[in-house]
Each structure stands twice: as C-alpha cells, then as structure tokens.
Motif scaffolding. Structure first.
Motif, PDB file in Angstrom:
ATOM      1  N   ALA A  61      34.736  27.402  35.746  1.00  0.00           N
ATOM      2  CA  ALA A  61      34.165  28.538  36.424  1.00  0.00           C
ATOM      3  C   ALA A  61      33.201  29.478  36.097  1.00  0.00           C
ATOM      4  O   ALA A  61      33.377  29.577  34.702  1.00  0.00           O
ATOM      5  N   ALA A  62      32.329  29.764  36.664  1.00  0.00           N
ATOM      6  CA  ALA A  62      31.147  30.587  36.425  1.00  0.00           C
ATOM      7  C   ALA A  62      30.919  31.922  37.413  1.00  0.00           C
ATOM      8  O   ALA A  62      30.019  31.546  38.379  1.00  0.00           O
ATOM      9  N   VAL A  98      54.731  48.466  43.783  1.00  0.00           N
ATOM     10  CA  VAL A  98      55.035  49.644  44.195  1.00  0.00           C
ATOM     11  C   VAL A  98      53.948  50.543  44.046  1.00  0.00           C
ATOM     12  O   VAL A  98      53.250  51.206  44.986  1.00  0.00           O
ATOM     13  N   GLU A  99      53.441  50.811  42.832  1.00  0.00           N
ATOM     14  CA  GLU A  99      52.415  51.916  42.619  1.00  0.00           C
ATOM     15  C   GLU A  99      51.341  51.334  41.517  1.00  0.00           C
ATOM     16  O   GLU A  99      51.573  50.396  40.737  1.00  0.00           O
ATOM     17  N   PRO A 100      50.309  51.677  41.414  1.00  0.00           N
ATOM     18  CA  PRO A 100      49.224  51.641  40.295  1.00  0.00           C
ATOM     19  C   PRO A 100      49.799  51.682  38.901  1.00  0.00           C
ATOM     20  O   PRO A 100      50.434  52.559  38.568  1.00  0.00           O
ATOM     21  N   GLY A 101      49.619  50.757  38.148  1.00  0.00           N
ATOM     22  CA  GLY A 101      50.117  50.817  36.746  1.00  0.00           C
ATOM     23  C   GLY A 101      51.678  50.106  36.746  1.00  0.00           C
ATOM     24  O   GLY A 101      52.045  49.839  35.661  1.00  0.00           O
ATOM     25  N   GLY A 102      52.123  49.722  37.849  1.00  0.00           N
ATOM     26  CA  GLY A 102      53.379  49.362  37.995  1.00  0.00           C
ATOM     27  C   GLY A 102      53.414  47.837  37.999  1.00  0.00           C
ATOM     28  O   GLY A 102      52.519  47.158  37.515  1.00  0.00           O
ATOM     29  N   ASP A 103      54.573  47.138  38.262  1.00  0.00           N
ATOM     30  CA  ASP A 103      54.578  45.690  38.083  1.00  0.00           C
ATOM     31  C   ASP A 103      53.796  45.021  39.053  1.00  0.00           C
ATOM     32  O   ASP A 103      53.344  45.426  40.405  1.00  0.00           O
ATOM     33  N   LEU A 104      53.385  43.705  38.811  1.00  0.00           N
ATOM     34  CA  LEU A 104      52.701  42.980  39.611  1.00  0.00           C
ATOM     35  C   LEU A 104      53.697  41.639  40.178  1.00  0.00           C
ATOM     36  O   LEU A 104      54.296  41.051  39.150  1.00  0.00           O
ATOM     37  N   LEU A 105      53.411  41.312  41.186  1.00  0.00           N
ATOM     38  CA  LEU A 105      54.022  39.995  41.746  1.00  0.00           C
ATOM     39  C   LEU A 105      53.052  39.201  41.873  1.00  0.00           C
ATOM     40  O   LEU A 105      51.973  39.154  42.396  1.00  0.00           O
ATOM     41  N   LEU A 106      53.350  37.832  41.240  1.00  0.00           N
ATOM     42  CA  LEU A 106      52.538  36.615  41.484  1.00  0.00           C
ATOM     43  C   LEU A 106      53.141  35.727  42.192  1.00  0.00           C
ATOM     44  O   LEU A 106      54.197  35.282  42.124  1.00  0.00           O
ATOM     45  N   GLU A 160      39.499  40.063  35.844  1.00  0.00           N
ATOM     46  CA  GLU A 160      40.214  40.198  34.480  1.00  0.00           C
ATOM     47  C   GLU A 160      41.645  39.488  34.749  1.00  0.00           C
ATOM     48  O   GLU A 160      41.939  38.466  33.787  1.00  0.00           O
ATOM     49  N   LEU A 161      42.274  39.782  35.900  1.00  0.00           N
ATOM     50  CA  LEU A 161      43.885  39.079  36.059  1.00  0.00           C
ATOM     51  C   LEU A 161      43.379  37.498  36.326  1.00  0.00           C
ATOM     52  O   LEU A 161      44.227  36.705  35.923  1.00  0.00           O
ATOM     53  N   ASN A 162      42.367  37.142  37.188  1.00  0.00           N
ATOM     54  CA  ASN A 162      42.146  35.798  37.404  1.00  0.00           C
ATOM     55  C   ASN A 162      41.885  34.993  36.355  1.00  0.00           C
ATOM     56  O   ASN A 162      42.229  33.919  36.240  1.00  0.00           O
ATOM     57  N   GLU A 163      41.313  35.765  35.129  1.00  0.00           N
ATOM     58  CA  GLU A 163      41.086  35.035  34.067  1.00  0.00           C
ATOM     59  C   GLU A 163      42.343  34.454  33.324  1.00  0.00           C
ATOM     60  O   GLU A 163      42.235  33.390  32.711  1.00  0.00           O
ATOM     61  N   HIS A 164      43.548  35.095  33.539  1.00  0.00           N
ATOM     62  CA  HIS A 164      44.546  34.533  32.968  1.00  0.00           C
ATOM     63  C   HIS A 164      45.384  33.383  33.924  1.00  0.00           C
ATOM     64  O   HIS A 164      46.528  32.920  33.477  1.00  0.00           O
ATOM     65  N   LEU A 165      45.036  33.152  35.011  1.00  0.00           N
ATOM     66  CA  LEU A 165      45.352  32.159  35.910  1.00  0.00           C
ATOM     67  C   LEU A 165      44.678  30.760  35.683  1.00  0.00           C
ATOM     68  O   LEU A 165      43.517  30.744  35.393  1.00  0.00           O
TER      69      LEU A 165
END
Length: 341
Positions: A105-106, A4-12, A276-281
């Motif tokens: 990954a580097a 929806v908006e910045p700071g809101g939920d993310l869908l993976l 930074e989000l990609n690092e959690h995948l």
C-alpha cells in the motif's frame, strides 16, 4: 468505530466481503449509532428491516440475462476491451502466480488547499469521480510517454460502482436497507486517442478542462452505470468479452468521509478514519487470494484539522511494480490532480 467518547475504546468489526459492500457498512454504521443511543437511554434497539433481500435481488438481476435491453449493450462493452492495453508494470498479473501476499500500500495525501480547490470546482454534472478518473487518465498517459509507450492508448480501468440500481433491476426492488455485495466492476476505456500528459495540462489548463469534459461524457455514456456487463460477460458468456483485454487497474472512489465531522472528533459509534490506525491492519487479510490487478486504486476524502483532504491509496503488487515505479506514479498523480484543480 469509537464506542463512547474520544480517547475511549475502539470496536473493530471484520466482515467478509462476500457479506457486505461499502454501502452495507454505512447501513451498519447508522444502525449501530441508533442502537447505541437507544441502549444509553434505556430503550430496546429496533432496527428497520430490509425490503428486498439479497437472494431476491440476485434472482431479479439474473432474470435480465438475454433480454433485449442487455443484449443491445454488446457492441459497447466489446469496444471497451477490444484494443490493446500497454503493460503498466513489469508484466500483467497472472492468476495462479500473483496473490495478495505480494500486495503493498502506498497512500498519497493531497494538500488540503488543493483538495479545497477540487471540491469547489466539482458539481452535479462533473463530480469528484469524474475529476479523479480524468487525473488518472493524465497520470497513465504521462507514465506511458515516459516509458516510450503510446500515450494515446487510453486508460483501461476496471471501474467499481455501488450496483444498487434498484429501478433497473425491478419495479418492486428496494435495497436501501439490504446488506450484501452488490458492487459492480466493469471495464471502461477513457481518453483513448488523446495525448494529454501532465506537462500538457500544466502548460495549458484549457486542455485539462477539455479532457475533463470528455471523460465525463464517456462516463455518462456507460449503459445502466455498468450493471449489465457482468450478465453479458459471465451469465451469457459472450465470447468476445471473454477473449477481450483485462484491465490492469481497478479504481474505486469511496466518497466523502469528512461530511458532518469537520473539526469534530467522531461521536459515539461513529467510524474512525485514521491512517495511523489503518497501518495496524493487515494489507492482505487473505494472502492466497489471486491478484487480478497490477494496481488497485482507492480514493476517499477524509476530515483533518486543516479541512477535507483527498487520500488516494495505490495498492500494488511488489512483483509487478517497484518502489521507484510507485514513487514516479504517485508524483505524476499528485501533479495531475494539482494541475486539473
């Protein structure tokens, strides 16, 4: 994706690669944006249907096997895999021994000022892909020179393409709305016979420009943008292609993810490009998958607060390349990109 908006939920969203490619994701993203807007306005989402489905496209493509147009390409593709390719790491990858479980990954971040110079210098004739592959050729020539190998061996790259060559596959083919794995992967040997290391380019910009022109010409000469290599190698089982040298490096340029979002937070249902989000995948979602390449290099331009930034991810096997090797390659890459910009 931001719902929806910045700071809101993310869908993976996680979809197997057998079902989608990079272009498929763009189709899905656009559909989700329109569907989300429709729901927010109280309407029923009505996605546009595909015209040519994946099965029909596959049949049309396979029917090209043995045609004069495809057969005429044999000598070209054989020439790409005939010569030796000096070992990049400790050894070449081995199917049955090396898997994605050893993948690391580097990411290498190019300065935004350098990225701006690169983007200002490319155009329709010589685009960003040509620039990046030239930088890659300089990087590997430098790497081989440092290791006492032949720097003029050229760079044998498994090059990825989108594969949606509709007009070549058939007169009534349109995959603009089709989901599937259309990606082509084909070998291309760049800058063979050239000795242009990063030291040379830093000392003489004209040498770098000449190499860029040469690599662009080599890429332009690829028949049908690599579409038919797989037909000759796998469907037609050409013996010289089967016995040829396998590339140790795969390269894929994903494009510019910064366009239309500069200085803006991603809107509703927009993809979020965040390292930074990609690092959690997980790097290895399928750890038992055989590893075909010592290096899998993926480049993309992302948006930052300071402007577009080139990000190059050097995915590699820890069994084949050490952290010190990757540090050296990353440094040579950064120097090459800067010297050519």
């Amino acid at each position: 994706m931001r719902i929806v908006e910045p700071g809101g939920d993310l869908l993976l969203l996680a979809i197997h690669h057998l079902a989608v490619d990079a272009v498929s994701w763009q189709i899905l993203f656009a559909d989700l944006v329109e569907a989300g807007a429709a729901v927010m306005h109280g309407s029923v989402p009505r996605p546009v249907h595909e015209y040519t489905d994946y099965r029909a496209w596959s049949r049309e493509l396979l029917a090209r096997t043995g045609s004069d147009e495809v057969s005429a390409q044999r000598d070209y593709w054989r020439s790409q895999v005939r010569a030796d390719d000096p070992v990049i790491g400790a050894r070449t990858p081995e199917i049955g021994r090396d898997t994605w479980a050893d993948l690391c990954a580097a990411p290498v971040l190019t300065d935004t000022a350098v990225t701006a110079r690169i983007l200002d210098g490319v155009g329709q004739r010589i685009g960003l892909r040509e620039f990046l592959l030239t930088a890659l050729a300089v990087t590997f020539a430098s790497w081989r020179a440092e290791r006492g190998q032949d720097p003029a061996a050229g760079s044998l790259i498994a090059l990825e393409g989108h594969g949606r060559e509709d007009a070549t596959v058939g007169d009534d083919v349109d995959t603009g709305r089709t989901l599937g794995w259309f990606t082509t992967v084909f070998p291309v040997r760049l800058a063979a016979g050239e000795v242009v290391t990063v030291d040379v380019v830093e000392a003489d910009r004209d040498r770098g420009r000449a190499l860029l022109e040469s690599v662009a010409a080599e890429l332009k000469a690829i028949p049908n943008r690599g579409l038919d290599y797989g037909l000759l190698r796998y469907a037609d089982a050409d013996p010289e292609l089967i016995a040829g040298v396998d590339p140790q490096v795969e390269f894929n340029y994903l494009g510019r993810f910064d366009l239309g979002v500069a200085d803006e937070e991603p809107g509703p249902w927009q993809p979020v490009v965040d390292l930074e989000l990609n690092e959690h995948l997980p790097t290895d979602p399928e750890p038992d998958l055989p590893l075909r390449y010592a290096l899998d290099i993926v480049a993309v331009v992302r948006a930052t607060d300071d402007g577009p930034q080139l990000v190059t991810n050097w995915r590699h096997s820890a069994e084949l390349l050490s952290p010190a090797d990757i540090a050296t390659l990353s440094t040579l890459w950064s120097r090459s990109v800067t010297a050519l910009s």
